[in-house]
Design an enzyme around this catalytic site. Structure first.
Site, PDB file in Angstrom:
ATOM      1  N   GLY A  17      13.628  36.060  -5.561  1.00 49.16           N
ATOM      2  CA  GLY A  17      12.887  35.578  -6.734  1.00 49.16           C
ATOM      3  C   GLY A  17      12.450  34.134  -6.550  1.00 49.16           C
ATOM      4  O   GLY A  17      13.214  33.320  -6.030  1.00 49.16           O
ATOM      5  N   ASP A  66      21.742  34.592  -2.170  1.00 50.92           N
ATOM      6  CA  ASP A  66      22.727  35.195  -1.254  1.00 50.92           C
ATOM      7  C   ASP A  66      22.125  36.272  -0.349  1.00 50.92           C
ATOM      8  O   ASP A  66      22.444  36.344   0.835  1.00 50.92           O
ATOM      9  CB  ASP A  66      23.873  35.826  -2.065  1.00 50.92           C
ATOM     10  CG  ASP A  66      24.890  34.773  -2.497  1.00 50.92           C
ATOM     11  OD1 ASP A  66      24.862  33.657  -1.952  1.00 50.92           O
ATOM     12  OD2 ASP A  66      25.710  35.083  -3.378  1.00 50.92           O
ATOM     13  N   THR A  98      17.527  29.696  -6.557  1.00 50.80           N
ATOM     14  CA  THR A  98      17.537  30.782  -7.549  1.00 50.80           C
ATOM     15  C   THR A  98      17.780  30.184  -8.929  1.00 50.80           C
ATOM     16  O   THR A  98      18.598  29.270  -9.074  1.00 50.80           O
ATOM     17  CB  THR A  98      18.624  31.840  -7.262  1.00 50.80           C
ATOM     18  OG1 THR A  98      18.766  32.658  -8.439  1.00 50.80           O
ATOM     19  CG2 THR A  98      19.976  31.267  -6.928  1.00 50.80           C
ATOM     20  N   ASP A 136      19.339  31.632 -11.133  1.00 51.31           N
ATOM     21  CA  ASP A 136      20.559  32.243 -11.680  1.00 51.31           C
ATOM     22  C   ASP A 136      21.816  31.380 -11.505  1.00 51.31           C
ATOM     23  O   ASP A 136      22.830  31.667 -12.129  1.00 51.31           O
ATOM     24  CB  ASP A 136      20.815  33.612 -11.023  1.00 51.31           C
ATOM     25  CG  ASP A 136      19.664  34.577 -11.217  1.00 51.31           C
ATOM     26  OD1 ASP A 136      18.903  34.402 -12.181  1.00 51.31           O
ATOM     27  OD2 ASP A 136      19.519  35.503 -10.393  1.00 51.31           O
ATOM     28  N   ARG A 193      20.456  37.810 -13.792  1.00 51.45           N
ATOM     29  CA  ARG A 193      20.962  38.989 -13.052  1.00 51.45           C
ATOM     30  C   ARG A 193      22.388  39.294 -13.497  1.00 51.45           C
ATOM     31  O   ARG A 193      22.592  39.525 -14.677  1.00 51.45           O
ATOM     32  CB  ARG A 193      20.890  38.749 -11.540  1.00 51.45           C
ATOM     33  CG  ARG A 193      20.941  40.030 -10.738  1.00 51.45           C
ATOM     34  CD  ARG A 193      20.850  39.738  -9.258  1.00 51.45           C
ATOM     35  NE  ARG A 193      19.548  39.247  -8.868  1.00 51.45           N
ATOM     36  CZ  ARG A 193      18.497  40.035  -8.628  1.00 51.45           C
ATOM     37  NH1 ARG A 193      18.623  41.327  -8.709  1.00 51.45           N
ATOM     38  NH2 ARG A 193      17.338  39.525  -8.280  1.00 51.45           N
TER      39      ARG A 193
HETATM   40  O1  F6P Z   1      17.185  36.148  -9.287  1.00 48.93           O
HETATM   41  C1  F6P Z   1      16.234  35.649 -10.162  1.00 48.93           C
HETATM   42  C2  F6P Z   1      15.830  36.688 -11.168  1.00 48.93           C
HETATM   43  O2  F6P Z   1      14.854  36.144 -12.016  1.00 48.93           O
HETATM   44  C3  F6P Z   1      16.982  37.267 -12.002  1.00 48.93           C
HETATM   45  O3  F6P Z   1      17.367  36.426 -13.045  1.00 48.93           O
HETATM   46  C4  F6P Z   1      16.404  38.578 -12.422  1.00 48.93           C
HETATM   47  O4  F6P Z   1      17.420  39.517 -12.644  1.00 48.93           O
HETATM   48  C5  F6P Z   1      15.562  38.979 -11.259  1.00 48.93           C
HETATM   49  O5  F6P Z   1      15.282  37.809 -10.521  1.00 48.93           O
HETATM   50  C6  F6P Z   1      14.263  39.659 -11.612  1.00 48.93           C
HETATM   51  O6  F6P Z   1      13.648  40.039 -10.443  1.00 48.93           O
HETATM   52  P1  F6P Z   1      12.159  40.581 -10.328  1.00 48.93           P
HETATM   53  O7  F6P Z   1      11.232  39.433 -10.546  1.00 48.93           O
HETATM   54  O8  F6P Z   1      12.078  41.120  -8.955  1.00 48.93           O
HETATM   55  O9  F6P Z   1      11.989  41.603 -11.411  1.00 48.93           O
END
Ligand code: F6P
Length: 326
Positions: free
Chosen positions: A17, A109, A131, A133, A177
């Site tokens: 992400g 990770d 990230t 998160d 997440r």
């Molecule tokens: O890891 C960053 C994040 O935004 C999380 O908070 C979320 O669960 C995930 O990525 C969403 O991913 P995507 O943009 O692939 O839907």
């Protein structure tokens, strides 16, 4: 496995992400490398782009006017092929073909696991935590969290205004997440009545219902619940709470707006320093390291060690949030 000669060309990619501040890290990697006489190759779309040889030369000017921009100028992707031995070997082969002896991987990770396998295949790799998160155990700082938490906080303030006017309960779902850091920080910063996080393994809906009723009797005009995406189910939760309390309840899922926007000062500065450090580590011949920030210092860890570490939300912070919600 370390190189027996001075590194000449490095690559940089962003993976997983996107997170505000990634551009500051890319810029720092490029400019530090150039200042040390190295060539820099930018790999577009993360490991996915690497496997498709989406590789471009980067100059100091290519990263001008990027430090203030959200997202990542290199684009990013999640790449399943890097989980297979075949994909990993192909990636290492492509890096060698382009003369890329050192690689800086900016991501989470999952991205570091890719860097770890590339290191075993003879490419020197350094990870930088990127990230929103904040869920990387070896570091107290990850690029993007500060911006995302401020973005979410401002959005929640707005929801709170309308929630107060209508005397409603608002459930606001934030990203993260499987981690509750965004929820916890917003919960404290926005003065929420409740914070629901995956780390607590369940929540007591009966207690929330009773609390909402008691708050109404005390004359409170709204009830703000910050719910982490790792718990989710906000829409159904809203329906149940409205039915059981009689208080109008709305759910708002903030979603991807939390990942965008111009990075905060903190994200720009920490990302920049981490970018410099990553290149310095490569120049020292280091590999399989991840840069982090702990106890006021920039440090680096072995990726194997870093991936084995566990991170919990400190109990005293959860307690503090509960006390302040009274
Ligand atoms: O890891 C960053 C994040 O935004 C999380 O908070 C979320 O669960 C995930 O990525 C969403 O991913 P995507 O943009 O692939 O839907």
């Amino acid at each position: 496995m370390a190189l027996d000669h001075k590194i000449r060309t490095i690559g940089v990619l962003t993976s997983g992400g996107d997170a505000p501040g990634m551009n500051a890290a890319i810029r720092a990697v490029v400019r530090t490398a150039i200042s040390k006489g190295l060539n820099v190759q930018g790999i577009r779309r993360g490991y996915h782009g690497l496997l498709r040889e989406e590789i471009i030369s980067l100059t100091a000017r290519d990263v001008s006017d990027t430090i203030q921009r959200g997202g990542t100028i290199l684009q990013t992707a999640r790449c399943h092929s890097m989980r297979s031995v075949e994909g990993q070997r192909k990636a290492a082969g492509i890096l060698k073909k382009y003369g890329i002896e050192g690689l800086v991987v900016i991501g989470g990770d999952g991205s570091f696991a890719g860097a770890q396998t590339l290191s075993n295949l003879g490419i020197n790799t350094i990870g930088i935590p990127g990230t929103i998160d904040l869920d990387i155990a070896c570091t107290e700082f990850t690029i993007g969290f500060d911006t995302a938490v401020n973005t979410a906080m401002q959005a929640i303030d707005k929801v709170r205004d309308t929630s107060t006017s209508h005397e409603r309960c608002s459930i606001i779902e934030v990203m993260g997440r499987d981690a509750g850091y965004l929820a916890l920080w917003c919960g404290i910063a926005n003065g929420a009545e409740r914070i629901i996080m995956p780390e607590e393994h369940g929540y007591d809906e009966d207690a929330i219902v009773e609390d909402i009723k008691a708050n109404r009797e005390r004359g409170k005009k709204h009830y703000i619940i910050i719910n982490a995406e790792g718990v989710g189910d906000s829409m159904n939760m809203a329906k149940r709470i409205e039915e059981r309390t009689g208080m109008e309840t709305r759910a708002t899922i903030l979603g991807h707006m939390q990942r965008g926007g111009s990075p905060t000062c903190k994200d720009r500065v920490y990302a920049s320093i981490m970018g410099v450090k990553a290149v310095e580590l490569l120049c020292e011949g280091k590999t399989n390291r991840v840069v982090g920030y702990r106890h006021g210092e920039y440090i680096d860890f072995d990726i194997d060690e870093a991936l084995d570490m566990k991170k919990e939300i400190p109990e005293d912070q959860i307690k503090a949030a509960e006390i302040l919600a009274l």
